[in-house]
Design a protein around this motif. Structure first.
Motif, PDB file in Angstrom:
ATOM      1  N   GLU B  50     -27.371 -46.018   9.505  1.00  0.00           N
ATOM      2  CA  GLU B  50     -27.032 -45.643  10.886  1.00  0.00           C
ATOM      3  C   GLU B  50     -27.802 -44.400  11.322  1.00  0.00           C
ATOM      4  O   GLU B  50     -28.008 -44.176  12.505  1.00  0.00           O
ATOM      5  N   LEU B  51     -28.204 -43.593  10.358  1.00  0.00           N
ATOM      6  CA  LEU B  51     -28.913 -42.363  10.704  1.00  0.00           C
ATOM      7  C   LEU B  51     -30.293 -42.638  11.321  1.00  0.00           C
ATOM      8  O   LEU B  51     -30.900 -41.746  11.900  1.00  0.00           O
ATOM      9  N   PHE B  52     -30.771 -43.870  11.185  1.00  0.00           N
ATOM     10  CA  PHE B  52     -32.081 -44.206  11.755  1.00  0.00           C
ATOM     11  C   PHE B  52     -31.980 -44.601  13.227  1.00  0.00           C
ATOM     12  O   PHE B  52     -32.989 -44.712  13.916  1.00  0.00           O
ATOM     13  N   ASP B  53     -30.751 -44.838  13.663  1.00  0.00           N
ATOM     14  CA  ASP B  53     -30.530 -45.272  15.034  1.00  0.00           C
ATOM     15  C   ASP B  53     -31.168 -44.308  16.025  1.00  0.00           C
ATOM     16  O   ASP B  53     -30.946 -43.102  15.951  1.00  0.00           O
ATOM     17  N   GLY B  54     -31.968 -44.852  16.942  1.00  0.00           N
ATOM     18  CA  GLY B  54     -32.562 -44.025  17.984  1.00  0.00           C
ATOM     19  C   GLY B  54     -33.735 -43.173  17.528  1.00  0.00           C
ATOM     20  O   GLY B  54     -34.243 -42.363  18.295  1.00  0.00           O
ATOM     21  N   LYS B  55     -34.151 -43.349  16.277  1.00  0.00           N
ATOM     22  CA  LYS B  55     -35.285 -42.557  15.779  1.00  0.00           C
ATOM     23  C   LYS B  55     -36.540 -43.424  15.695  1.00  0.00           C
ATOM     24  O   LYS B  55     -36.461 -44.621  15.451  1.00  0.00           O
ATOM     25  N   SER B  56     -37.686 -42.798  15.870  1.00  0.00           N
ATOM     26  CA  SER B  56     -38.950 -43.529  15.784  1.00  0.00           C
ATOM     27  C   SER B  56     -39.236 -43.886  14.334  1.00  0.00           C
ATOM     28  O   SER B  56     -38.650 -43.321  13.416  1.00  0.00           O
TER      29      SER B  56
END
Lengths: 112, 92
Positions: B50-56
């Motif tokens: 989930e920590l990758f959400d919204g990240k490039s």
């Protein structure tokens, strides 16, 4: 100007639209990951400058520090870091790379 | 501890992954630069967090690289990464 390697990298990525820091040369890549990115760029008909980091230990470490990215290959488009092998492959497969290049004003030729 | 286990442990602790695969691919790169006897040089990592959400893509991979900085400056020569946010994970 106390870091000549960084200055040279800046020069290269501002003088050339598409620059690939790689192991070996576009004709003779010395690493499978570098070869993959060369293949993608060639397939898209993108003109790029390949820079062999194996020719220069200072550059080999310098490009990692410059990009804050610990591995090679590294692709720059219009002076901006785009990614390494996995990112380039994913972007190519999804069509994002083609979009990215054309929105950056880089010419591509779609292979027939 | 084997390098693969250490990678798994570090990523699990920091990313609370919904799915994590760490494969030691070293045998496929036998004789390539950076390779050495006994494995532990080339890895393939697939991680859903989930920590990758919204990240490039670049930011996600930098997160992983930073977590594994010690390993990368030691024996790990190549890390093939697939970093997915939960919604992008088609294999669940």
């Amino acid at each position: 100007m106390d870091n000549p390697v960084a200055e040279r990298i800046k020069q290269d990525i501002s003088d050339n639209d598409v620059v690939l820091f790689m192991k070996g040369t576009p004709v003779f890549p010395q690493c499978g990951f570098s070869a993959t990115v060369v293949q993608v760029l060639s397939h898209l008909g993108v003109k790029f400058k390949g820079i062999d980091v194996l020719q220069d230990p200072g550059l080999r470490q310098g490009i990692k520090d410059f990009s804050n990215w610990p591995t090679v290959p590294q692709l720059y488009v219009k002076g901006e870091f785009v990614g390494g092998c996995d990112i380039i492959r994913e972007m190519f497969q999804s069509g994002e790379l083609q979009e990215h290049l054309s929105s950056a004003g880089v010419e591509t030729q779609t292979a027939a | 501890m084997k390098t693969a286990e250490r990678i798994e442990e570090k990523l699990t602790a920091a990313l609370s992954p919904l799915r994590l695969t760490v494969v030691d691919d070293s045998h496929k790169h036998e004789g390539h630069s950076g390779w050495r006897e006994g494995g532990g040089t080339h890895f393939r990592v697939e991680v859903v967090s989930e920590l990758f959400d919204g990240k490039s893509r670049v930011d996600r991979q930098r997160m992983v690289y930073n977590l594994l900085a010690d390993e990368l400056s030691d024996t790990v020569h190549a890390l093939q990464l697939k970093t997915l946010a939960p919604l992008e994970d088609t294999r669940r």
